[in-house]
Design a protein around this motif. Structure first.
Motif, PDB file in Angstrom:
ATOM      1  N   ALA A  66      62.301  19.565  58.637  1.00 43.04           N
ATOM      2  CA  ALA A  66      61.144  18.686  58.458  1.00 43.04           C
ATOM      3  C   ALA A  66      59.862  19.510  58.411  1.00 43.04           C
ATOM      4  CB  ALA A  66      61.067  17.683  59.602  1.00 43.04           C
ATOM      5  N   PRO A  67      58.973  19.237  57.476  1.00 47.36           N
ATOM      6  CA  PRO A  67      57.668  19.911  57.503  1.00 47.36           C
ATOM      7  C   PRO A  67      56.867  19.445  58.713  1.00 47.36           C
ATOM      8  CG  PRO A  67      57.704  18.201  55.820  1.00 47.36           C
ATOM      9  CD  PRO A  67      59.087  18.295  56.344  1.00 47.36           C
ATOM     10  N   ALA A  68      56.131  20.367  59.297  1.00 47.23           N
ATOM     11  CA  ALA A  68      55.380  20.046  60.515  1.00 47.23           C
ATOM     12  C   ALA A  68      54.099  19.286  60.217  1.00 47.23           C
ATOM     13  CB  ALA A  68      55.065  21.328  61.284  1.00 47.23           C
ATOM     14  N   VAL A  69      53.537  19.514  59.052  1.00 43.28           N
ATOM     15  CA  VAL A  69      52.274  18.871  58.667  1.00 43.28           C
ATOM     16  C   VAL A  69      52.392  18.373  57.234  1.00 43.28           C
ATOM     17  CG1 VAL A  69      50.881  20.292  60.220  1.00 43.28           C
ATOM     18  CG2 VAL A  69      51.295  21.068  57.872  1.00 43.28           C
ATOM     19  N   THR A  70      51.462  17.538  56.831  1.00 38.78           N
ATOM     20  CA  THR A  70      51.430  17.032  55.459  1.00 38.78           C
ATOM     21  C   THR A  70      51.384  18.207  54.475  1.00 38.78           C
ATOM     22  OG1 THR A  70      50.419  14.939  56.085  1.00 38.78           O
ATOM     23  CG2 THR A  70      50.080  15.690  53.809  1.00 38.78           C
ATOM     24  N   THR A  71      52.289  18.168  53.490  1.00 36.97           N
ATOM     25  CA  THR A  71      52.459  19.307  52.582  1.00 36.97           C
ATOM     26  C   THR A  71      52.630  18.819  51.148  1.00 36.97           C
ATOM     27  OG1 THR A  71      53.583  20.524  54.366  1.00 36.97           O
ATOM     28  CG2 THR A  71      53.788  21.405  52.134  1.00 36.97           C
ATOM     29  N   ARG A  72      52.028  19.533  50.205  1.00 40.04           N
ATOM     30  CA  ARG A  72      52.154  19.244  48.788  1.00 40.04           C
ATOM     31  C   ARG A  72      53.185  20.187  48.159  1.00 40.04           C
ATOM     32  NH1 ARG A  72      46.831  20.709  46.612  1.00 40.04           N
ATOM     33  NH2 ARG A  72      46.672  21.969  48.514  1.00 40.04           N
ATOM     34  N   TYR A  73      53.929  19.661  47.184  1.00 39.39           N
ATOM     35  CA  TYR A  73      54.971  20.459  46.521  1.00 39.39           C
ATOM     36  C   TYR A  73      54.857  20.302  44.999  1.00 39.39           C
ATOM     37  CZ  TYR A  73      57.049  20.465  51.183  1.00 39.39           C
ATOM     38  OH  TYR A  73      57.258  20.616  52.541  1.00 39.39           O
ATOM     39  N   ARG A  74      55.228  21.360  44.303  1.00 38.08           N
ATOM     40  CA  ARG A  74      55.315  21.299  42.847  1.00 38.08           C
ATOM     41  C   ARG A  74      56.342  22.329  42.384  1.00 38.08           C
ATOM     42  NH1 ARG A  74      49.539  24.119  40.957  1.00 38.08           N
ATOM     43  NH2 ARG A  74      50.121  26.290  41.449  1.00 38.08           N
ATOM     44  N   ARG A  75      56.836  22.121  41.168  1.00 35.78           N
ATOM     45  CA  ARG A  75      57.791  23.078  40.586  1.00 35.78           C
ATOM     46  C   ARG A  75      57.147  23.813  39.422  1.00 35.78           C
ATOM     47  NH1 ARG A  75      63.149  20.893  37.752  1.00 35.78           N
ATOM     48  NH2 ARG A  75      61.715  20.820  35.961  1.00 35.78           N
ATOM     49  N   GLN A  76      57.320  25.097  39.430  1.00 43.20           N
ATOM     50  CA  GLN A  76      56.830  25.935  38.334  1.00 43.20           C
ATOM     51  C   GLN A  76      58.002  26.225  37.398  1.00 43.20           C
ATOM     52  OE1 GLN A  76      56.085  30.193  39.016  1.00 43.20           O
ATOM     53  NE2 GLN A  76      53.965  29.817  38.355  1.00 43.20           N
ATOM     54  N   THR A  77      57.828  25.916  36.130  1.00 43.26           N
ATOM     55  CA  THR A  77      58.824  26.272  35.116  1.00 43.26           C
ATOM     56  C   THR A  77      58.340  27.521  34.399  1.00 43.26           C
ATOM     57  OG1 THR A  77      59.465  23.957  34.825  1.00 43.26           O
ATOM     58  CG2 THR A  77      60.066  25.493  33.077  1.00 43.26           C
ATOM     59  N   VAL A  78      59.176  28.537  34.397  1.00 46.06           N
ATOM     60  CA  VAL A  78      58.777  29.850  33.880  1.00 46.06           C
ATOM     61  C   VAL A  78      59.625  30.192  32.658  1.00 46.06           C
ATOM     62  CG1 VAL A  78      58.483  32.300  34.410  1.00 46.06           C
ATOM     63  CG2 VAL A  78      58.223  30.576  36.226  1.00 46.06           C
ATOM     64  N   ILE A  79      58.995  30.602  31.585  1.00 44.80           N
ATOM     65  CA  ILE A  79      59.696  31.076  30.391  1.00 44.80           C
ATOM     66  C   ILE A  79      59.292  32.524  30.123  1.00 44.80           C
ATOM     67  CG2 ILE A  79      57.919  30.114  28.836  1.00 44.80           C
ATOM     68  CD1 ILE A  79      60.215  29.650  26.805  1.00 44.80           C
ATOM     69  N   THR A  80      60.285  33.336  29.910  1.00 43.95           N
ATOM     70  CA  THR A  80      60.050  34.770  29.700  1.00 43.95           C
ATOM     71  C   THR A  80      60.496  35.145  28.295  1.00 43.95           C
ATOM     72  OG1 THR A  80      60.466  35.173  32.044  1.00 43.95           O
ATOM     73  CG2 THR A  80      60.517  37.079  30.579  1.00 43.95           C
ATOM     74  N   ASN A  81      59.609  35.783  27.550  1.00 38.43           N
ATOM     75  CA  ASN A  81      59.918  36.233  26.189  1.00 38.43           C
ATOM     76  C   ASN A  81      59.479  37.676  26.077  1.00 38.43           C
ATOM     77  OD1 ASN A  81      60.516  36.456  23.503  1.00 38.43           O
ATOM     78  ND2 ASN A  81      58.876  35.109  22.773  1.00 38.43           N
ATOM     79  N   ASN A  82      60.486  38.562  26.149  1.00 39.82           N
ATOM     80  CA  ASN A  82      60.213  39.994  26.199  1.00 39.82           C
ATOM     81  C   ASN A  82      59.281  40.286  27.377  1.00 39.82           C
ATOM     82  OD1 ASN A  82      61.830  40.493  23.936  1.00 39.82           O
ATOM     83  ND2 ASN A  82      60.142  39.959  22.544  1.00 39.82           N
ATOM     84  N   ALA A  83      58.108  40.821  27.143  1.00 42.40           N
ATOM     85  CA  ALA A  83      57.205  41.155  28.244  1.00 42.40           C
ATOM     86  C   ALA A  83      56.229  40.027  28.546  1.00 42.40           C
ATOM     87  CB  ALA A  83      56.440  42.432  27.912  1.00 42.40           C
ATOM     88  N   THR A  84      56.348  38.907  27.825  1.00 42.14           N
ATOM     89  CA  THR A  84      55.423  37.801  28.005  1.00 42.14           C
ATOM     90  C   THR A  84      56.020  36.747  28.921  1.00 42.14           C
ATOM     91  OG1 THR A  84      54.526  38.161  25.788  1.00 42.14           O
ATOM     92  CG2 THR A  84      54.058  36.038  26.829  1.00 42.14           C
ATOM     93  N   VAL A  85      55.269  36.339  29.952  1.00 39.81           N
ATOM     94  CA  VAL A  85      55.715  35.316  30.896  1.00 39.81           C
ATOM     95  C   VAL A  85      54.722  34.158  30.841  1.00 39.81           C
ATOM     96  CG1 VAL A  85      56.205  34.757  33.301  1.00 39.81           C
ATOM     97  CG2 VAL A  85      56.792  37.022  32.401  1.00 39.81           C
ATOM     98  N   CYS A  86      55.228  32.967  30.566  1.00 42.75           N
ATOM     99  CA  CYS A  86      54.394  31.770  30.558  1.00 42.75           C
ATOM    100  C   CYS A  86      54.973  30.758  31.522  1.00 42.75           C
ATOM    101  CB  CYS A  86      54.330  31.165  29.156  1.00 42.75           C
ATOM    102  SG  CYS A  86      53.658  32.288  27.911  1.00 42.75           S
ATOM    103  N   PHE A  87      54.149  29.832  32.001  1.00 43.10           N
ATOM    104  CA  PHE A  87      54.650  28.845  32.950  1.00 43.10           C
ATOM    105  C   PHE A  87      53.864  27.551  32.821  1.00 43.10           C
ATOM    106  CE2 PHE A  87      51.739  31.825  35.005  1.00 43.10           C
ATOM    107  CZ  PHE A  87      50.730  30.986  35.455  1.00 43.10           C
ATOM    108  N   GLN A  88      54.524  26.474  33.296  1.00 41.58           N
ATOM    109  CA  GLN A  88      53.917  25.167  33.389  1.00 41.58           C
ATOM    110  C   GLN A  88      54.304  24.574  34.742  1.00 41.58           C
ATOM    111  OE1 GLN A  88      51.710  23.834  31.576  1.00 41.58           O
ATOM    112  NE2 GLN A  88      52.136  23.818  29.382  1.00 41.58           N
ATOM    113  N   TYR A  89      53.409  23.756  35.288  1.00 38.48           N
ATOM    114  CA  TYR A  89      53.675  23.134  36.582  1.00 38.48           C
ATOM    115  C   TYR A  89      54.033  21.663  36.420  1.00 38.48           C
ATOM    116  CZ  TYR A  89      51.320  27.251  38.489  1.00 38.48           C
ATOM    117  OH  TYR A  89      50.974  28.543  38.811  1.00 38.48           O
TER     118      TYR A  89
END
Length: 208
Positions: A66-89
């Protein structure tokens, strides 16, 4: 960057728990599925910026505690193309923790039969994340059974004259986002001494 190839998605609705409860898992709908070069990373924040949750890279976030205090969560989606890394939340899902720290009531008393007790006072205040209300209970069998005192809903309580020794306790209640959490304070005892009689003196007598 090829950010337009991924969609962060919509995280589960917010939820509210009592302190110590384990929340439901958080999932994401309408997000890009994991696959070649596409991975996930869950993040959390209590105040300030989000930070990565170590080891949490699944599509769904399941709580191990159980979290001890109110907490926010999100998921990061990561796409990697060669040396380039992009993400969306994803959108943010918040777990509100309805914390409750019960107060302390007092004090034990000894009264004579027919004598009204003093008010049971609030020695230390109740603190909580939500709206606080109270309910008082009494027991005449040393705590084996408890009865709600219908009219007693304040932080303090003044009993009437008691016929027998009685225990009292207060139920502290907190309501946050319609989630009700509660816990009892300590107990106090009012001891009632048995009724005594002054007796009858001898009959009148006349002397010279």
């Amino acid at each position: 960057c090829i950010r337009d190839r991924i969609n962060g998605g919509t995280a589960s609705a917010d939820q509210t728990i009592c302190a110590g409860e384990v929340p439901n898992s958080i999932s994401v709908s309408n997000g890009t599925a994991a696959g070649p070069n596409i991975t996930y990373q869950w993040q959390s924040a209590t105040t300030g910026n989000f930070t990565n949750i170590s080891g949490e890279t699944n599509a769904t976030y399941s709580f191990s505690a159980a979290p001890a205090v109110t907490t926010r969560y999100r998921r990061q989606t990561v796409i990697t193309n060669n040396a380039t890394v992009c993400f969306q939340y994803s959108t943010v899902s918040t777990v509100f923790v309805n914390t409750l720290n019960t107060g302390v009531i007092g004090n034990n008393q000894d009264v004579c039969a027919g004598q009204a007790p003093s008010t049971l006072v609030n020695i230390s205040n109740t603190t909580a994340a939500g709206n606080i209300t109270y309910s008082w209970e009494s027991s005449t069998d040393n705590g084996a059974n408890w009865n709600v005192i219908a009219s007693a809903t304040g932080a303090t309580y003044t009993p009437g004259v008691l016929g027998v020794s009685t225990r009292f306790r207060r139920l502290d209640i907190t309501t946050l986002n319609a989630k009700v959490c509660s816990d009892y304070t300590n107990e106090v005892t009012i001891n009632v001494a048995g009724a005594i009689s002054g007796g009858e003196g001898s009959a009148d007598q006349a002397v010279c």
